[in-house]
Design a protein around this motif. Structure first.
Motif, mmCIF file in Angstrom:
data_model
loop_
_atom_site.group_PDB
_atom_site.id
_atom_site.type_symbol
_atom_site.label_atom_id
_atom_site.label_comp_id
_atom_site.label_asym_id
_atom_site.label_seq_id
_atom_site.Cartn_x
_atom_site.Cartn_y
_atom_site.Cartn_z
ATOM 1 N N ILE A 68 39.248 22.125 119.143
ATOM 2 C CA ILE A 68 38.261 21.883 118.193
ATOM 3 C C ILE A 68 38.777 21.682 116.886
ATOM 4 O O ILE A 68 39.902 22.283 116.422
ATOM 5 C CB ILE A 68 37.288 22.981 118.095
ATOM 6 N N SER A 69 38.294 20.813 116.125
ATOM 7 C CA SER A 69 38.674 20.249 114.838
ATOM 8 C C SER A 69 37.447 19.716 113.962
ATOM 9 O O SER A 69 36.203 19.554 114.544
ATOM 10 C CB SER A 69 39.756 19.336 114.855
ATOM 11 N N ARG A 70 37.643 19.688 112.640
ATOM 12 C CA ARG A 70 36.430 19.061 111.910
ATOM 13 C C ARG A 70 36.795 18.020 110.758
ATOM 14 O O ARG A 70 38.123 18.188 110.387
ATOM 15 C CB ARG A 70 35.985 20.214 111.130
ATOM 16 N N ASP A 71 35.973 17.113 110.345
ATOM 17 C CA ASP A 71 36.459 16.452 109.095
ATOM 18 C C ASP A 71 35.365 16.661 108.319
ATOM 19 O O ASP A 71 34.112 16.288 108.322
ATOM 20 C CB ASP A 71 36.388 15.033 109.607
ATOM 21 N N ASN A 72 35.765 17.275 107.077
ATOM 22 C CA ASN A 72 34.666 17.865 106.193
ATOM 23 C C ASN A 72 33.988 16.695 105.465
ATOM 24 O O ASN A 72 32.953 16.835 105.022
ATOM 25 C CB ASN A 72 35.401 18.762 105.103
ATOM 26 N N ALA A 73 35.099 15.574 105.239
ATOM 27 C CA ALA A 73 34.325 14.331 104.540
ATOM 28 C C ALA A 73 33.121 13.672 105.357
ATOM 29 O O ALA A 73 32.273 13.210 104.798
ATOM 30 C CB ALA A 73 35.472 13.456 104.451
ATOM 31 N N LYS A 74 33.202 13.889 106.645
ATOM 32 C CA LYS A 74 32.416 13.295 107.506
ATOM 33 C C LYS A 74 31.261 13.983 108.254
ATOM 34 O O LYS A 74 30.434 13.688 108.850
ATOM 35 C CB LYS A 74 32.915 12.475 108.681
ATOM 36 N N ASN A 75 31.454 15.265 107.618
ATOM 37 C CA ASN A 75 30.500 16.237 108.242
ATOM 38 C C ASN A 75 30.536 16.448 109.889
ATOM 39 O O ASN A 75 29.429 16.519 110.295
ATOM 40 C CB ASN A 75 29.125 16.180 107.723
ATOM 41 N N THR A 76 31.530 16.231 110.227
ATOM 42 C CA THR A 76 31.601 16.034 111.903
ATOM 43 C C THR A 76 32.662 16.933 112.395
ATOM 44 O O THR A 76 34.001 16.980 111.832
ATOM 45 C CB THR A 76 32.133 14.606 112.110
ATOM 46 N N VAL A 77 32.282 17.554 113.554
ATOM 47 C CA VAL A 77 33.313 18.349 114.206
ATOM 48 C C VAL A 77 33.672 17.650 115.601
ATOM 49 O O VAL A 77 32.682 17.085 116.173
ATOM 50 C CB VAL A 77 32.688 19.765 114.576
ATOM 51 N N TYR A 78 34.854 17.640 116.116
ATOM 52 C CA TYR A 78 35.208 17.154 117.401
ATOM 53 C C TYR A 78 35.860 18.179 118.442
ATOM 54 O O TYR A 78 36.157 19.391 118.107
ATOM 55 C CB TYR A 78 36.406 16.127 116.890
ATOM 56 N N LEU A 79 35.716 17.974 119.494
ATOM 57 C CA LEU A 79 36.189 18.596 120.659
ATOM 58 C C LEU A 79 37.220 17.490 121.539
ATOM 59 O O LEU A 79 36.551 16.753 122.075
ATOM 60 C CB LEU A 79 35.002 19.180 121.588
ATOM 61 N N GLN A 80 38.240 17.586 121.378
ATOM 62 C CA GLN A 80 39.278 16.900 122.053
ATOM 63 C C GLN A 80 39.472 17.569 123.407
ATOM 64 O O GLN A 80 39.926 19.021 123.250
ATOM 65 C CB GLN A 80 40.699 16.768 121.196
ATOM 66 N N MET A 81 39.343 16.919 124.750
ATOM 67 C CA MET A 81 39.397 17.549 125.713
ATOM 68 C C MET A 81 40.515 16.978 126.631
ATOM 69 O O MET A 81 40.354 15.843 126.898
ATOM 70 C CB MET A 81 37.956 17.698 126.392
ATOM 71 N N ASN A 82 41.603 17.735 126.881
ATOM 72 C CA ASN A 82 42.583 17.179 127.622
ATOM 73 C C ASN A 82 42.743 17.648 128.882
ATOM 74 O O ASN A 82 42.134 18.808 129.365
ATOM 75 C CB ASN A 82 44.133 17.096 126.982
ATOM 76 N N SER A 83 43.624 17.121 130.067
ATOM 77 C CA SER A 83 43.693 17.573 131.382
ATOM 78 C C SER A 83 42.269 18.186 131.802
ATOM 79 O O SER A 83 42.564 19.190 132.283
ATOM 80 C CB SER A 83 44.678 18.900 131.158
ATOM 81 N N LEU A 84 41.494 17.346 131.633
ATOM 82 C CA LEU A 84 39.974 17.811 132.316
ATOM 83 C C LEU A 84 40.163 17.976 133.666
ATOM 84 O O LEU A 84 40.805 17.410 134.570
ATOM 85 C CB LEU A 84 39.056 16.622 131.904
#
Length: 123
Positions: free
Chosen positions: A69-85
């Motif tokens: 999980i990560s975030r970009d405060n400038a874009k007010n966006t949170v991400y969830l990178q999912m690998n090895s699904l």
């Protein structure tokens, strides 16, 4: 009020990757934590990952070392990178924003939810 818009779900083969995004708007100053939950058919909604204002993160045991999980405060966006699904990752994924505001010495807390995005892991 906080509005959350999720994107990035889809169909992926086992072992593949997806990145989910959650864009927040509205009273974002009140957000002190952002989290991703998921709900598989017939099962309860469960926490997947979270990130708080200070940047600390936490993960469910089932996704540790595979999801980030990560975030970009400038874009007010949170991400969830999912690998090895894995097939067991198949679920509707929901973005959650936890807000807390203090008014005349009283704390008010509220949770906002996105509409959900389907992630299907299948060959």
């Amino acid at each position: 009020q906080v509005q959350l818009v999720e994107s990035g779900g889809g169909l992926v083969q086992p072992g593949g990757s997806l990145r989910l995004s959650c864009a927040a708007s509205g009273s974002i100053f009140a957000i002190n934590a952002m989290r991703w939950y998921r709900q598989a058919p017939g099962k309860e909604r469960k926490l997947v990952a979270g990130i708080i204002t200070g940047g600390s993160t936490n993960y469910a045991e089932a996704v540790k070392a595979r999801f980030t999980i990560s975030r970009d405060n400038a874009k007010n966006t949170v991400y969830l990178q999912m690998n090895s699904l894995k097939p067991e990752d198949t679920a509707v994924y929901y973005c959650n924003a936890h807000t807390k505001v203090r008014v005349t010495g009283v704390d008010y807390e509220y949770d906002y939810w996105g509409q959900g995005t389907q992630v299907t892991v299948s060959s």
